[in-house]
Design a protein around this motif. Structure first.
Motif, PDB file in Angstrom:
ATOM      1  N   THR A  12       0.885  -1.355  -0.064  1.00 53.48           N
ATOM      2  CA  THR A  12      -0.171  -0.099  -0.102  1.00 53.48           C
ATOM      3  C   THR A  12       0.901   1.090  -0.164  1.00 53.48           C
ATOM      4  N   GLY A  21      -7.649  -5.091   1.552  1.00 51.32           N
ATOM      5  CA  GLY A  21      -7.488  -5.378   0.099  1.00 51.32           C
ATOM      6  C   GLY A  21      -6.411  -5.871  -0.538  1.00 51.32           C
ATOM      7  N   LYS A  22      -5.288  -5.273  -0.027  1.00 43.06           N
ATOM      8  CA  LYS A  22      -3.913  -5.847  -0.569  1.00 43.06           C
ATOM      9  C   LYS A  22      -3.436  -7.116  -0.242  1.00 43.06           C
ATOM     10  N   SER A  63      -1.500  -0.572  -3.892  1.00 44.42           N
ATOM     11  CA  SER A  63      -2.844  -0.368  -3.495  1.00 44.42           C
ATOM     12  C   SER A  63      -2.840   0.859  -2.858  1.00 44.42           C
ATOM     13  N   GLY A  94      -4.578  -1.079  -7.756  1.00 46.43           N
ATOM     14  CA  GLY A  94      -5.864  -1.486  -7.285  1.00 46.43           C
ATOM     15  C   GLY A  94      -6.311  -0.727  -5.931  1.00 46.43           C
ATOM     16  N   GLY A  95      -7.593  -0.560  -5.779  1.00 49.73           N
ATOM     17  CA  GLY A  95      -8.084   0.102  -4.678  1.00 49.73           C
ATOM     18  C   GLY A  95      -9.316   0.826  -4.879  1.00 49.73           C
ATOM     19  N   TYR A 111      -4.972  -2.757 -14.028  1.00 53.59           N
ATOM     20  CA  TYR A 111      -5.815  -2.331 -12.968  1.00 53.59           C
ATOM     21  C   TYR A 111      -7.060  -3.394 -12.634  1.00 53.59           C
TER      22      TYR A 111
END
Length: 127
Positions: A12, A21-22, A63, A94-95, A111
């Motif tokens: 991140t 998420g990561k 992230s 991503g995120g 992505y």
């Protein structure tokens, strides 16, 4: 040793401490055969570059959950260019606040809006 799909450096970006998420992406990638080097959260661009130099990963995964930290992703991509690693590694981002447009704008290779599509995207990028 089992077959490895290749190394993935994931983290991140600086200023952001969101990890769920990561961590899910890292876990799913690992179970798909990738070797994961998880740098954790609040990772400065320089750290991504340093570890990428050391491990020569196929993918660097970035992230971010805060719109304010999204620009840090571009810093990492620029750093990889300066280090001469950009053509050797794919960059995935991503995120929640991210979009494909943002990924394109900063020059990312991939992505994904969720963890399972991130794994598919990773496989596509290195095939």
């Amino acid at each position: 040793a089992s077959f490895s799909m290749g190394k993935v450096v994931i983290g991140t970006v600086e200023g952001d401490i969101h990890s769920i998420g990561k961590s899910i992406v890292a876990m799913l990638m690992e179970s798909s055969g990738f070797e994961i080097i998880d740098l954790g959260v609040d990772v400065p661009a320089g750290k991504f570059i340093e570890v990428a130099k050391q491990h020569q990963p196929k993918i660097v995964g970035l992230s971010a959950l805060l719109t304010t930290t999204m620009p840090r992703m571009k810093d990492v991509i620029e750093g990889l260019k300066e280090a001469g690693l950009r053509d050797k590694t794919r960059v995935m981002v991503g995120g929640a606040p991210l979009t494909q447009d943002f990924a394109d704008a900063i020059g990312a290779d991939g992505y994904a809006s969720d963890a399972s599509s991130a794994v598919e995207k990773a496989k596509d990028l290195i095939s």
